[in-house]
Every structure is written in structure tokens, then in C-alpha cells.
Enzyme design. Structure first.
Site, PDB file in Angstrom:
ATOM      1  CG  HIS A  23     -14.663  88.773 -52.530  1.00 45.43           C
ATOM      2  ND1 HIS A  23     -15.088  87.594 -51.936  1.00 45.43           N
ATOM      3  CD2 HIS A  23     -13.393  88.949 -52.096  1.00 45.43           C
ATOM      4  CE1 HIS A  23     -14.134  87.096 -51.191  1.00 45.43           C
ATOM      5  NE2 HIS A  23     -13.071  87.904 -51.283  1.00 45.43           N
ATOM      6  CD  GLU A 208     -10.925  81.808 -49.122  1.00 45.71           C
ATOM      7  OE1 GLU A 208     -10.910  82.526 -48.101  1.00 45.71           O
ATOM      8  OE2 GLU A 208     -10.162  81.988 -50.102  1.00 45.71           O
ATOM      9  CG  ASP A 287      -6.604  88.437 -53.146  1.00 46.68           C
ATOM     10  OD1 ASP A 287      -6.393  89.513 -52.545  1.00 46.68           O
ATOM     11  OD2 ASP A 287      -7.274  87.506 -52.659  1.00 46.68           O
TER      12      ASP A 287
HETATM   13  N1  HPA Z   1      -9.418  84.901 -48.107  1.00 47.18           N
HETATM   14  C1  HPA Z   1      -9.105  85.417 -46.923  1.00 47.18           C
HETATM   15  N2  HPA Z   1      -8.372  86.507 -46.792  1.00 47.18           N
HETATM   16  C2  HPA Z   1      -7.947  87.127 -47.878  1.00 47.18           C
HETATM   17  C3  HPA Z   1      -8.259  86.643 -49.132  1.00 47.18           C
HETATM   18  C4  HPA Z   1      -9.040  85.483 -49.254  1.00 47.18           C
HETATM   19  O1  HPA Z   1      -9.361  84.959 -50.338  1.00 47.18           O
HETATM   20  N3  HPA Z   1      -7.664  87.486 -50.010  1.00 47.18           N
HETATM   21  C5  HPA Z   1      -7.062  88.461 -49.307  1.00 47.18           C
HETATM   22  N4  HPA Z   1      -7.219  88.245 -48.005  1.00 47.18           N
HETATM   23 ZN    ZN Z   2     -11.304  87.574 -50.332  1.00 44.61          ZN
END
Ligand code: HPA
Ligand code: ZN
Length: 347
Positions: A23, A208, A287
Site C-alpha cells: 500500500h 479508513e 504516502d
Molecule cells: N486514502 C485515500 N486516498 C488516498 C490516500 C489515502 O490514505 N493516499 C493517497 N490517496
Molecule cells: Zn492509501
């Protein structure tokens, strides 16, 4: 397997272990220094006047506050070489963290809406991944749809990218990312069905910030092979049991969850509860340029905060190979490499 007493502290043992990353948004690996270098090379005007002022803006309150800056950062990417440079910089960091296999997300719609063809992005990313493979880092590439845009837009993106799935064997799947709340997986049922009909692997961010119902939708409507994040599954006992029984893996990103305020303290992270329940959790960076660390820093943070033991860390590392989209023979070879290291044979 028999686990020997660690000769080195567990965080160090984990840092040196061969590992996967499942990821990682490649646009989220753009460090501020590279953003500014590419802005200068391409004559792109940024809303920040220095590397320091950009870095100071990395104080996120939720997913959307991060995404606004993440898309601004990606605006400097114009040429094939830009995508190569970004990807190679990530591969260097991954190799330094002993990542031996990585599965990378990219967001074509972020680029096509600025007039950069998806083929340009894929060519640069794939060329860097091919070079990194020569140095011991194997990889796959996953095309993500932006869920804040329409399904029609995702379908058009998929159709435009179809020839690339043929030309680039590394490109093996589709995913779903961007603003989760208000954009449930069910919005993308038809495009995922088309991807499934082509034999592609399927993943989606779910749970999330969004509720457990979004994870059910990802499983039942999109029929995903893995769930990205999925940490809110802990709120639904039946869902946790189902994830454990089916071994559908969660790609968990501890530092991301902390920086985006999914948990207000790392000691409150639910990774260990999920692991204890038998869910196939993995550890990843999401990220890394924005969240304060690459994959090893995520391992260190979660081991320290949740006081994970040797067996638990081994299980997470192993899950990372078991949940990867490599062939069964490649998976066995990766696990054998981990086992040799973990038991001390190759340390
Ligand atoms: N969540 C959703 N979209 C995203 C993320 C994330 O953590 N990082 C980059 N795009
Ligand atoms: Zn992500």
C-alpha cells in the site's frame, strides 16, 4: 516455525527483514525537495514559496486536508522522466528498508485532467520499476480510480488504460482511493465488474474514515482481493470474523492513520486487536513523504506503541508476502527468504 530469542532489538530485526509493501501511492512518495526540483524543471507555479513552507503545511486534520496538498504536489509531474525520477526515488528508499517486493498504486486521473496521458505516467513508472528489479526489488502496478469523481470518469479511464494492461505485464490490478466519506464502493460496481472480467486483481480503500458498511460493499459488491486500510472493521465483530476466516488481507498504514487523525495516539491503533483476531494485517507506508516515514518507520512505530512481540512481527511480515499478487512459486520463495532470515540462518 521455531522462533529463536532475538539477538538484536525487535525493531532492528524487523528493519533488516526482507519485506513487502502493498500500500504505497507513488504520488505520495514525492518528497518536498523533488516537488520543488520538478516545479523548477517544468516551470510549474506552486502555492508555497519554499520547501520549508510546504513542509509546514503537512499538518493534517483528516483525509481531505491531506488530499488537497497531495494533489497540489502531484501537479509538478508532466513528463515520462518526472514519473521515472519519482518512482526511482521511492525504489531507493524501499531498497534501503529491505523491501524485496512492492505493489504500487498510481492515480491516472490526477494526471489526465492536467493533460498528461496515462501512457506517459505508466511508461515512466514502469521504466523505474524495471531498473529497480535489476537491483532485487520486484513489483506490481495498480491503477486507482479517484472516488470523488464519477463512475463514468472511472469507466473512461479504464477504457483508455486497457491497452496498457496488455503492454505492461507489471500492471495487474485496479484500486479505489481519494475522499472516502460520501463515496461508497457501491458507486464503482460496474467498473470493478469490467476489471474483474478482464482477470485483473481488485483492491479498494475502505474503512479508513468510512464505516464498516463500506468494507462490506468492497467485499460483496466490488469483490476485492484485499482491503486497503480497513481498520474500522474492528467496530463490527461479524466483519472481523469474516475477514479472519476468508484471509482477505488488510493493508494497514500506521503512520498515515496517526497523521490523518484516524487514531489520536499510536497506542490506540487497532492493528494488534485485528491481528489477535486472526485477520491478515500487513504494514505499509501509504504516502511516506507526507506521513513522516517509509515502511520501516511504520514497523518501528507500531512495534513500539503496541509492544508487539517477535511472533507477531513475523506474522505481519509473512502476511505481507502471503497477500501479495505474485505467483504461488514466487510467494513460496519470498516466505522462504523471510524464514531463513527470521530463524537466524541468513542474519
Ligand atoms: N486514502 C485515500 N486516498 C488516498 C490516500 C489515502 O490514505 N493516499 C493517497 N490517496
Ligand atoms: Zn492509501
Amino acid at each position: 516455525m521455531t522462533i529463536t530469542t532475538p539477538a538484536v532489538p525487535l525493531v532492528e530485526k524487523a528493519a533488516r527483514a526482507p519485506k513487502s509493501e502493498l500500500h504505497i501511492h507513488i504520488e505520495g512518495s514525492l518528497e518536498p525537495e523533488l516537488i520543488f526540483a520538478l516545479a523548477q524543471r517544468n516551470n510549474v507555479k506552486l502555492a508555497y514559496d519554499s520547501i520549508e513552507s510546504l513542509r509546514r503545511a503537512y499538518a493534517f486534520t483528516d483525509l481531505q486536508s491531506f488530499l488537497d496538498i497531495y494533489y497540489a504536489g502531484a501537479s509538478v509531474l508532466l513528463t515520462e522522466q518526472d514519473f521515472y525520477d519519482m518512482t526511482m526515488a521511492y525504489c531507493e528508499r524501499a531498497l534501503a528498508d529491505n523491501v524485496v517486493h512492492t505493489e504500487i498504486f498510481f492515480d491516472p486521473q490526477t494526471h489526465t485532467e492536467r493533460g498528461v496521458p496515462v501512457a506517459t505516467a505508466v511508461a515512466g513508472i514502469d521504466r523505474a520499476l524495471a531498473d529497480a528489479e535489476q537491483r532485487g526489488l520486484t513489483s506490481k502496478l495498480i491503477l486507482c480510480f479517484l472516488r470523488h469523481l464519477s463512475e463514468a470518469d472511472a469507466l473512461a479511464t479504464f477504457e483508455a488504460a486497457l491497452p496498457l494492461f496488455e503492454s505492461y505485464p507489471r500492471m495487474i490490478g485496479v484500486g479505489l482511493d481519494s475522499s472516502e466519506r460520501g463515496h461508497p464502493p457501491s458507486k464503482f460496481g460496474r467498473v470493478f465488474e469490467k476489471a474483474r472480467a478482464k482477470g485483473l486483481k481488485l483492491v479498494a480503500h475502505a474503512g479508513e474514515e468510512g464505516p464498516p458498511s463500506y468494507i462490506y460493499e468492497a467485499l460483496d459488491l466490488l469483490k476485492v482481493d484485499r482491503v486497503d486500510h480497513g481498520v474500522r472493521s474492528i467496530e463490527d465483530a461479524a466483519l472481523v470474523t469474516r475477514l479472519a476466516d476468508t484471509r482477505v488481507a488488510l493493508t494497514v498504514c500506521p503512520l498515515s492513520n496517526l497523521k490523518l487523525c484516524v487514531f489520536d495516539d499510536m497506542t490506540k491503533h487497532t492493528l494488534k486487536d485485528l491481528l489477535d483476531a486472526g485477520v491478515a494485517v500487513t504494514v505499509n507506508s501509504d504516502d511516506p513523504a507526507y506521513f513522516g516515514g517509509y515502511v520501516n518507520e511504520n514497523y518501528t512505530a507500531i512495534i513500539d506503541a503496541l509492544k508487539l512481540n517477535d511472533q507477531e512481527v513475523y506474522t505481519i511480515l509473512r502476511n505481507g508476502f502471503e497477500a501479495s499478487f505474485v505467483s504461488p512459486a514466487e510467494r513460496d520463495a519470498l516466505i522462504a527468504k523471510l524464514d531463513a532470515y527470521w530463524s537466524g540462518t541468513t542474519r
